[in-house]
Design a protein around this motif. Structure first.
Motif, short mmCIF file in Angstrom:
data_model
loop_
_atom_site.label_atom_id
_atom_site.label_comp_id
_atom_site.label_asym_id
_atom_site.label_seq_id
_atom_site.Cartn_x
_atom_site.Cartn_y
_atom_site.Cartn_z
N TYR A 186 48.29 40.84 50.47
CA TYR A 186 48.46 39.70 49.56
C TYR A 186 49.60 39.95 48.60
O TYR A 186 50.01 41.09 48.36
CB TYR A 186 47.17 39.45 48.77
N GLN A 187 50.13 38.87 48.12
CA GLN A 187 51.06 38.88 47.01
C GLN A 187 50.53 37.89 45.97
O GLN A 187 50.07 36.81 46.32
CB GLN A 187 52.46 38.46 47.45
N ILE A 188 50.61 38.26 44.70
CA ILE A 188 50.08 37.41 43.63
C ILE A 188 51.25 36.96 42.76
O ILE A 188 52.03 37.80 42.28
CB ILE A 188 49.03 38.13 42.80
N TYR A 189 51.35 35.65 42.57
CA TYR A 189 52.38 35.08 41.70
C TYR A 189 51.69 34.31 40.57
O TYR A 189 50.75 33.56 40.81
CB TYR A 189 53.28 34.11 42.49
N ASP A 190 52.19 34.50 39.37
CA ASP A 190 51.63 33.83 38.20
C ASP A 190 52.39 32.54 37.95
O ASP A 190 53.61 32.58 37.71
CB ASP A 190 51.70 34.76 36.99
N THR A 191 51.72 31.43 38.01
CA THR A 191 52.38 30.15 37.75
C THR A 191 52.61 29.91 36.27
O THR A 191 53.36 29.00 35.91
CB THR A 191 51.53 28.99 38.30
N CYS A 192 51.92 30.70 35.43
CA CYS A 192 52.01 30.51 33.97
C CYS A 192 51.64 29.10 33.56
O CYS A 192 52.03 28.62 32.48
CB CYS A 192 53.43 30.86 33.45
N GLY A 237 45.68 52.05 37.36
CA GLY A 237 45.92 53.27 38.13
C GLY A 237 47.08 54.07 37.55
O GLY A 237 47.50 53.88 36.40
N GLU A 238 47.55 54.96 38.37
CA GLU A 238 48.67 55.79 37.94
C GLU A 238 49.97 55.01 37.94
O GLU A 238 50.94 55.39 37.27
CB GLU A 238 48.78 57.01 38.87
N ASP A 239 50.00 53.89 38.68
CA ASP A 239 51.24 53.14 38.79
C ASP A 239 51.47 52.35 37.51
O ASP A 239 50.67 51.46 37.17
CB ASP A 239 51.16 52.19 39.99
N PRO A 240 52.54 52.63 36.77
CA PRO A 240 52.79 51.88 35.53
C PRO A 240 53.18 50.44 35.79
O PRO A 240 53.25 49.64 34.85
CB PRO A 240 53.93 52.68 34.89
N ASP A 273 51.44 48.44 37.56
CA ASP A 273 50.21 47.66 37.83
C ASP A 273 49.96 46.71 36.65
O ASP A 273 49.11 46.95 35.80
CB ASP A 273 49.04 48.64 38.02
N ASP A 274 50.76 45.65 36.64
CA ASP A 274 50.80 44.78 35.46
C ASP A 274 49.46 44.12 35.18
O ASP A 274 49.00 44.08 34.03
CB ASP A 274 51.86 43.69 35.65
N MET A 275 48.82 43.58 36.21
CA MET A 275 47.59 42.81 35.98
C MET A 275 46.50 43.66 35.37
O MET A 275 45.85 43.27 34.38
CB MET A 275 47.09 42.20 37.29
N ALA A 307 53.59 51.77 28.79
CA ALA A 307 53.64 50.48 29.50
C ALA A 307 54.26 49.45 28.57
O ALA A 307 53.95 49.39 27.37
CB ALA A 307 52.24 50.04 29.90
N ASN A 308 55.16 48.70 29.11
CA ASN A 308 55.82 47.66 28.33
C ASN A 308 55.26 46.29 28.74
O ASN A 308 55.97 45.44 29.25
CB ASN A 308 57.33 47.73 28.57
N ILE A 309 53.98 46.13 28.53
CA ILE A 309 53.29 44.88 28.90
C ILE A 309 52.65 44.31 27.64
O ILE A 309 51.88 44.99 26.96
CB ILE A 309 52.23 45.14 29.98
#
Length: 824
Positions: free
Chosen positions: A22-28, A262-265, A267-269, A285-287
């Motif tokens: 899957y790929q997830i896109y945010d429509t905002c 997780g360890e992946d920085p 991983d925005d969601m 993290a710059n979120i």
């Protein structure tokens, strides 16, 4: 969605050996971002270049989403150009049913046509007539309200107002909407909007302190955590909404508890969620924080973008959060997402299991490979053979891409902890366009008004029984004026559109809500007037019988025997009959009484007048004999039998007329309502006026003959002037009946009958007084004059006070007195 994909990947029966990604896109929640993400998805890069696919890897299968109808419409216009499958889970707009514009759009949520029909049935069920509507300024709101109006509006239900929530926040516009709500008499308002669009208007209504309104919610906000807050309950409590079918998704709660960064920085969601959930900042993290106006999972409003000084450790416990994140009891839209993912999986399964030689495609291979297929090939299976089962529910997507599933009718009630509880109070299930079921439990509904009862929603007050609704020019049909029913008409229900007329024998009461028996008028025995007339009739009959008694006692005296004694008795008998006939005119008319009253009256008068005529004919001939020898001979030939023949012929003639009258067109009882609409006058319809005139005309003819013959004989000598009294009697008779005609024609009802009875009594008493009273005076008070000598004129009398006897016939011929006594 991720959980559903994981479940499918672990299922050995569905797509075995194949893993879905899957790929997830945010429509905002914006149209521009939706279009941008749709192009990025198709091209495989962040560049939005159409037509080109600039990435390799697994083939693209389908798109699940977007959330709102406007966003789905925007993305579907692009995806439809490529015939790329798209499955929606929350977009219910009617526009998406149009396969010409959106050929590849399918959904697991029913179309707004279903929800609008359910709302209309709800309004009609509770009898609400005056409805307000509020729509978000997008395709979902405008087309949803449009569908609702088409289904709810009829002769009895109208739209009070229709307002729109602006997409761009404007307090001035929101205030206008609030003022419309406050000033409207509509107490039931339908809101077609998402929770995000409805929230600003809700805040403005809280400031204005609007209350006692019943809200009908669309599925987009009825269970929204943003709207369903305790502080909004005074305004929205008791709301009734349509929630899509909920489901129990196994393993979802455990999956949610396993979510952690997780360890992946990148991983925005997960990082963004973690920061919002525990109000901390993830290291390195710059979120940013969620900056929309939604209520986050911690229950706080996020209105500003700032970083917390507390660092996240990753060891925070999700199970300790008291929020909606872990609440899996109201999985409605979530369940639709689950079914949407399964719809794509079952489409791929049908494509995978295609048997060569039996495939549907005509150009090239009739089957395609699961790892090398075009989107339109997958779309074929999803459009034509989309029937599958998820968690025990059979899902069928029709050729228009629509699905028919039941709605739960939810009522906002206060829970045990003060939270808003969505209590199911009914269901609406529409399996086809013409097959639907609507059930609701009225007793389970909480009504948010002081009375705690089902509210009324009308343009004006109900028209009470006795009134009908009248049209108000320039107003909807639901706005009306209450007009009092006319006399003779009633309405016994509330809001009657027409007044109904009462039956012939009934009339409306003063309140115009009930038909009551009309007042019945006739000359009754118990009336004072009726009793008086009966007394006069009986008195007259007794007087006549007294005269008869006198005549019987003195039957052998000269005065009684003079000029045919039997005719005198017959006159007395007929007078008794006419006097007693007047009693037949009293009482409620019946067919038999109507026929007998006029017949007996006419026969009574014909007997009486024919007997008088028999007497006066003899007197007339006597008068004429004084000057004519021919008349003298005629007089000598007239015997008493001739007088009786005159009577018999006259009576037989009248009997013939009467029989013809009764046989051909007899009188009947008649209910006269022409002269008074509030009462029934019971009277006799005389049948044939011609026969009636002939019948009484014959009596008039006898009376005229009697008068003429008596008038001719009035100048007989004083000892023989019975003709003078008969003349007076006939004059009384004529005066009475001539004055009767205008009096009879100018009166109505029982007084009309009374006038006729008075005429009968007056004429009978007149004949009695003029013919028999003088003779009774002599018989009882002057018995010395009742001798053969005096009656016969052979002896003189000095009593000048006594009236002449009218019993002797004296003729002066050549100065010689000839005395003749007419005896039996």
């Amino acid at each position: 969605m991720i959980h559903a994909i994981n479940v499918i990947n672990e299922d050995e029966d569905l797509l075995p050996g194949i893993k879905l990604g899957y790929q997830i896109y945010d429509t905002c929640y914006t149209m521009s971002k939706t279009v941008e993400n749709s192009l990025a998805f198709l091209t495989g890069q962040n560049e939005t270049t159409p037509v080109f696919r600039c990435s390799t890897g697994a083939p693209l299968a389908a798109v699940v989403g977007a959330g709102g109808s406007t966003l789905s419409i925007a993305s579907s216009r692009i995806l439809g150009l490529y015939y790329f499958p798209q499955v929606g889970y929350a977009s219910s707009s009617l526009l998406l049913t149009d396969k010409y514009q959106f050929p590849t759009y399918l959904r697991t949520i029913p179309s707004d046509a279903v929800q609008s029909k359910g709302m209309a049935d709800l309004v009609h069920h509770f009898g609400w007539r005056w409805i307000g509507t509020i729509a978000a300024d997008d395709d979902y709101g405008k087309y949803g309200v449009k569908a609702f109006k088409e289904k709810v509006e009829n002769t009895y239900t109208c739209i009070a107002f229709s307002e729109t929530i602006p997409k761009i926040y404007s307090r001035e516009k929101l205030k206008k909407v609030v003022e419309t709500i406050k000033n409207s008499t509509a107490t039931v308002i339908v809101v077609y909007s998402s929770d995000i669009d409805f929230h600003p208007l809700l805040e403005e209504m809280m400031v204005s302190n609007i209350s006692s309104k019943t809200w009908i919610a669309s599925e987009a906000w009825v269970t929204s955590a943003l709207i369903a807050r305790p502080e909004y309950f005074p305004l929205l409590g008791g709301a009734i909404g349509f929630g899509v079918r909920k489901g129990d998704i196994p393993g979802l709660k455990e999956f949610l508890l396993d979510v952690r960064p997780g360890e992946d920085p990148e991983d925005d969601m997960a990082i963004e969620f973690w920061q919002s959930a525990f109000n901390c900042t993830w290291p390195n993290a710059n979120i940013s924080y969620n900056t929309d106006n939604r209520k986050n999972v911690t229950g706080h409003e996020n209105r500003v973008d700032f970083a917390s000084d507390v660092l996240c450790t990753g060891k925070e416990n999700l199970a300790e959060l008291n929020n909606t994140y872990l609440d899996v009891s109201e999985l409605r839209i979530t369940y639709n997402v689950y079914k949407a993912v399964y719809a794509v999986a079952y489409g791929l399964e049908q494509l995978r299991t295609c048997e060569p030689g039996h495939g549907p495609f005509s150009s090239g291979p009739d089957c395609t490979k699961i790892d090398e297929f075009e989107p339109w090939q997958l779309m074929y299976y999803m459009k034509n053979r989309m029937t599958f089962s998820v968690l025990g529910e059979d899902v069928h997507i029709d050729d228009k891409g629509d699905v028919y599933t039941s709605y739960d009718i939810l009522n906002w009630q206060k829970g045990e902890n003060g939270e808003v509880a969505f209590v199911p109070v009914g269901t609406f299930n529409m399996t086809t366009e013409n097959d639907m079921e609507f059930h609701i439990q009225n007793d389970s509904i909480f009504w948010n008004n002081p009375a705690g009862a089902r509210p009324r929603s009308t343009c004006n007050l109900n028209c009470q029984p006795g009134y009908r609704k009248g049209i108000l020019q320039g107003k909807p049909s639901c706005c009306y004026d209450c007009i009092r029913c006319a006399e003779g008409q009633i309405s016994n229900i509330t809001d009657a559109r027409e007044c109904t007329g009462c039956e012939e024998d009934y009339w409306s009461n003063n309140e115009r809500n009930k038909c009551v028996l009309k007042e019945v008028e006739y000359l009754a025995y118990e009336d004072a007037l009726g009793m008086t007339l009966i007394a006069l009739s009986v008195f007259g009959a007794l007087v006549v019988l007294s005269v008869t008694g006198v005549y019987i006692k003195f039957r052998n005296t000269a005065l009684v025997k003079a000029n045919d004694r039997e005719l005198s008795f017959l006159i007395q008998f007929s007078l008794v009959g006419t006097l007693m006939t007047s009693i037949l005119f009293i009482g409620k008319p019946e067919d038999w009484s109507c026929m007998s009253r006029q017949v007996t009256l006419a026969l009574g008068f014909s007997v009486c007048l024919s007997c008088v005529l028999g007497k006066t004919v003899t007197l007339c001939l006597t008068q004429l004999a004084m000057n004519s020898k021919v008349a003298e001979k005629a007089r000598m030939l007239v015997k008493p039998i001739c007088q009786k023949i005159i009577v018999l012929n006259s009576v037989l003639t009248q009997v013939g007329i009467v029989c013809a009258y009764l046989i051909l067109n007899p009188p009947r009882m008649y209910k006269n309502t022409q002269f008074s609409i509030t009462k029934i006058i019971y009277e006799c319809n005389e049948g044939s006026i011609l026969y009636l005139c002939v019948m009484f005309g014959f009596d008039v003819f006898l009376a005229i003959l009697s008068f003429l013959t008596a008038f001719v004989a009035r100048k007989l000598p004083n000892n023989f002037n019975e003709a003078k009294f008969v003349t007076f009697g006939m004059l009384v008779f004529f005066i009475v009946w001539i004055s009767f005609v205008p009096a009879y024609l100018s009166t109505r009802g029982k007084f009309k009958v009374a006038v006729e009875i008075f005429a009968i009594l007056a004429s009978s008493f007149g004949l009695l007084g003029c013919i028999f009273v003088p003779k009774c005076y002599i018989i009882l008070l002057k018995p010395l004059r009742n001798t053969e000598e005096i009656v016969g004129g052979r002896a003189a009398t000095n009593d000048k006070s006594a009236p002449p006897t009218s019993a002797s016939c004296t003729s002066e011929v050549n100065n010689t007195t000839v005395s003749t006594v007419l005896e039996d």
